[in-house]
Design a protein around this motif. Structure first.
Motif, short mmCIF file in Angstrom:
data_model
loop_
_atom_site.label_atom_id
_atom_site.label_comp_id
_atom_site.label_asym_id
_atom_site.label_seq_id
_atom_site.Cartn_x
_atom_site.Cartn_y
_atom_site.Cartn_z
N LEU A 165 37.16 -6.46 -3.49
CA LEU A 165 36.92 -6.89 -4.87
C LEU A 165 37.42 -5.86 -5.88
O LEU A 165 37.47 -6.13 -7.07
CB LEU A 165 35.42 -7.13 -5.09
CG LEU A 165 34.79 -8.12 -4.12
CD1 LEU A 165 33.28 -8.15 -4.27
CD2 LEU A 165 35.38 -9.51 -4.33
N ARG A 166 37.79 -4.67 -5.38
CA ARG A 166 38.19 -3.61 -6.31
C ARG A 166 39.62 -3.84 -6.81
O ARG A 166 40.45 -4.40 -6.11
CB ARG A 166 38.09 -2.25 -5.62
CG ARG A 166 36.64 -1.74 -5.58
CD ARG A 166 36.58 -0.23 -5.69
NE ARG A 166 37.19 0.42 -4.55
CZ ARG A 166 36.54 0.69 -3.42
NH1 ARG A 166 35.28 0.34 -3.28
NH2 ARG A 166 37.15 1.30 -2.43
N PRO A 167 39.89 -3.39 -8.06
CA PRO A 167 41.24 -3.57 -8.61
C PRO A 167 42.31 -2.90 -7.75
O PRO A 167 43.43 -3.40 -7.63
CB PRO A 167 41.17 -2.92 -10.00
CG PRO A 167 39.87 -2.19 -10.06
CD PRO A 167 38.97 -2.77 -9.04
N GLY A 168 41.94 -1.76 -7.14
CA GLY A 168 42.91 -1.06 -6.29
C GLY A 168 43.43 -1.96 -5.19
O GLY A 168 44.62 -1.93 -4.83
N PHE A 169 42.55 -2.80 -4.64
CA PHE A 169 42.93 -3.71 -3.56
C PHE A 169 43.97 -4.72 -4.05
O PHE A 169 45.05 -4.86 -3.48
CB PHE A 169 41.69 -4.42 -3.03
CG PHE A 169 41.96 -5.41 -1.93
CD1 PHE A 169 42.26 -4.96 -0.65
CD2 PHE A 169 41.91 -6.78 -2.18
CE1 PHE A 169 42.51 -5.87 0.36
CE2 PHE A 169 42.16 -7.68 -1.16
CZ PHE A 169 42.46 -7.22 0.11
N SER A 170 43.63 -5.37 -5.18
CA SER A 170 44.54 -6.41 -5.67
C SER A 170 45.87 -5.82 -6.15
O SER A 170 46.92 -6.44 -6.00
CB SER A 170 43.89 -7.24 -6.77
OG SER A 170 43.13 -6.44 -7.61
N ASP A 171 45.82 -4.60 -6.71
CA ASP A 171 47.06 -3.93 -7.11
C ASP A 171 48.01 -3.79 -5.92
O ASP A 171 49.20 -4.13 -6.00
CB ASP A 171 46.77 -2.53 -7.66
CG ASP A 171 46.22 -2.60 -9.08
OD1 ASP A 171 46.27 -3.72 -9.66
OD2 ASP A 171 45.74 -1.57 -9.58
N HIS A 172 47.44 -3.30 -4.81
CA HIS A 172 48.28 -3.09 -3.63
C HIS A 172 48.76 -4.41 -3.04
O HIS A 172 49.90 -4.51 -2.61
CB HIS A 172 47.51 -2.28 -2.58
CG HIS A 172 47.40 -0.83 -2.93
ND1 HIS A 172 46.24 -0.25 -3.39
CD2 HIS A 172 48.33 0.15 -2.92
CE1 HIS A 172 46.44 1.03 -3.63
NE2 HIS A 172 47.71 1.30 -3.36
N VAL A 173 47.88 -5.41 -3.05
CA VAL A 173 48.30 -6.72 -2.55
C VAL A 173 49.48 -7.23 -3.37
O VAL A 173 50.45 -7.75 -2.83
CB VAL A 173 47.13 -7.73 -2.60
CG1 VAL A 173 47.62 -9.15 -2.33
CG2 VAL A 173 46.05 -7.35 -1.60
N ARG A 174 49.40 -7.00 -4.70
CA ARG A 174 50.49 -7.46 -5.57
C ARG A 174 51.80 -6.72 -5.25
O ARG A 174 52.84 -7.34 -5.14
CB ARG A 174 50.10 -7.24 -7.04
CG ARG A 174 50.62 -8.36 -7.96
CD ARG A 174 49.94 -8.28 -9.30
NE ARG A 174 48.49 -8.13 -9.09
CZ ARG A 174 47.63 -7.59 -9.96
NH1 ARG A 174 48.03 -7.14 -11.07
NH2 ARG A 174 46.35 -7.52 -9.70
#
Lengths: 285, 262
Positions: free
Chosen positions: B241-250
């Motif tokens: 749920l952390r922004p760091g996760f979605s940043d890397h996924v992107r």
């Protein structure tokens, strides 16, 4: 590990226990339905023969057949013993030679190239066409040997082919696992290929056991006379004397022997595969 | 060792592919000059569309396939170590022997080696690691898909491998089971301290698990970029749920888009 996955594994067990209650009734039903159907068939047969007054040399009534079975019991049993001896020996030989050669074929491509075409040629040649030749070769004084050879010839190919197919049907992933952990050729054979081939071999053995009976009977028909004394000879003899009830009696014994052999093989198969192979799993639903 | 590599991985390298090329007999170029260095203790994911040669690269690393050209270096005894079990491999399918019990399946690598160690206690050690210690005597058909995969992982762990290779191990599993196995794999990784190289085609899976995602493209198979997932371990559900996760996924998705648009 969480509980929901444990439940997945436990659930079918619970279903089996619940199924056993109705299962025992089903079992009784399964066992007796064929017997009842058979009894009804015999009664209809008996009534039909008596009602139309069909002579026993055309179609004997079951009661007449059983009477013949009883009065000729000694001779028939001796004939059955001879046929059984030939059949079982030929079947054993076919099993041993079929599995051994099957393993060699699966392991060495050269052996496959040399043997396979001839094995196929032997398989597609009708046994009845080879029979006179074999009987001439071994001589009428040793008809039992001819019967053994011919019965083996028929029973051999299903064993060979089942072993070869089974040995080659090993799961690719498992092959890789064995390669990864440095399995020797011997370990691969004993721990991977043979267990994987076992279901195929057992199903081949079921076919082969039936064929070995056919082989022994056909060979005896062809031999016609001499020292052969099996059930097939009893049938030939009875037919020339128009003793149709005795023909039927011999036929019943032959069929009974075949059925016993078949069930023995099925039993063996469920003992060896019961705990893991799909074909032997009880319906758990 | 090149200087930048030394800076990056310290002195310890678990595996290195150099100019790895694989051409099939029919002429297809499956992998074209692939260079990859995996540091000791890393968790690297190879991500890419199907046909990009990621599984082939893994098989070559394990010694299950031959490269047409290039070099493969492994820590320790190098190639000899493969049969000796310093490499563990988890295949796409559980690949268990249906005629053998769970514990016989797990013990297989040691049985084949004729190892003198106490089999029973080793088997229990590995089954405990995957949470299946009570299923030692079960047969594979009695297990669910997720449990079979756990057995397969336990079998790979029994030789105490320094390098664990996984070939799309969770592809056939449902979402819930997969998430559970992800956490188990991360726990096993930290408990054993082994190096992991995993092939996958799932972007979120690769970001959640690994500290580096290597993205590959197809025709010919090659590496087109890599993303360092510089997020701390232990990672839990909250990490997703952390922004760091979605940043890397992107970031990874963008690379993957480049890979498939070519």
């Amino acid at each position: 590990m969480t509980t929901s996955e444990h439940k997945d594994a436990v659930a079918p067990v619970a279903v089996i226990t619940a199924g056993e209650v109705t299962g025992s009734l089903d079992l009784v039903f399964d066992r007796f339905v064929p017997l009842i159907a058979g009894a009804i068939f015999l009664v209809v047969w008996e009534v039909f023969v008596r009602w139309r007054g069909i002579p026993p040399y055309v179609l004997p009534a079951p009661s007449v057949i059983f009477q013949s079975l009883w009065t000729n019991a000694g001779g028939l049993l001796r004939a059955l013993g001879n046929t059984a001896l030939v059949t079982l020996s030929a079947f054993s030989l076919a099993t041993i030679s079929g599995i051994t050669l099957g393993i060699l074929i699966a392991l060495f491509r050269t052996v496959e190239k040399i043997i396979w075409p001839y094995a196929v040629a032997l398989q597609v040649t009708p046994i009845i066409a080879i029979a006179p030749l074999v009987i001439i070769w071994v001589g009428l004084s040793r008809v039992w040997l001819a019967l053994l050879i011919l019965s083996w010839l028929v029973a051999f190919f299903p064993m060979l082919s089942a072993t070869v197919v089974g040995m080659k049907s090993v799961d690719r992933g498992l092959q890789n696992v064995f390669t990864l952990y440095g399995a020797t050729r011997w370990q691969r054979l004993l721990r991977l290929q043979l267990p994987a081939a076992l279901p195929f071999i057992l199903s081949g053995a079921r076919v082969s056991s039936g064929l070995s009976v056919i082989g022994a009977v056909v060979a005896e028909f062809v031999a016609g006379s001499g020292t052969s004394t099996g059930l097939a000879w009893t049938i030939v003899q009875s037919s020339t004397m128009l003793d149709v009830p005795r023909m039927f009696a011999a036929l019943f014994m032959l069929a009974g022997f075949g059925v016993v052999l078949w069930h023995a093989m099925s039993r063996l198969s469920s003992i060896l595969l019961g705990h893991w192979h799909e074909s032997e799993l009880k319906d758990e639903a | 060792m090149r200087l930048e590599e030394r800076r990056r991985y310290g002195a310890v390298i678990a595996a290195r592919l150099e100019g790895l090329t694989k051409r099939y007999p029919n002429g297809t170029l499956a992998i074209d000059r692939m260079d990859l260095t995996v540091g000791k203790g890393e968790f690297v994911s190879l991500l890419g569309p199907s046909g990009c040669g990621k599984s082939t690269a893994l098989y070559i690393l394990a010694g299950l396939a031959n490269a047409t050209a290039g070099r493969v270096e492994l820590a320790g005894d190098g190639r000899q170590a493969v049969g000796a079990g310093s490499i563990g491999f988890v295949f796409q399918e559980p690949s268990l022997m249906p005629w053998a019990t769970v514990s016989e399946n797990v013990a297989l690598p040691l049985t084949l080696r004729g190892s003198a160690v106490d089999l029973a206690s080793e088997v229990i050690r590995c089954l405990t690691m995957v949470g299946l210690e009570t299923f030692a005597d079960a047969y594979p058909r009695e297990l669910s898909g997720g449990m079979k995969m756990r057995v397969s992982i336990a079998r790979a762990l029994i030789t105490k491998p320094q390098l664990l290779l996984l070939d799309e191990p969770f592809g056939a599993l449902d979402e819930i089971t997969r998430a559970r196995l992800h956490d188990d794999l991360l726990r096993i990784w930290s408990e054993t301290g082994c190096t992991i190289v995993m092939v996958t085609h799932n972007t979120t899976e690769s970001v959640y698990l690994s500290n580096r995602v290597v993205v590959m493209a197809a025709r010919p198979g090659r590496i087109i970029g890599s993303v360092d997932v510089s997020e701390p371990y232990p990672r839990t559900k909250a990490f997703r749920l952390r922004p760091g996760f979605s940043d890397h996924v992107r970031q990874v998705s963008a690379l993957l888009d480049d890979a498939s648009s070519e």
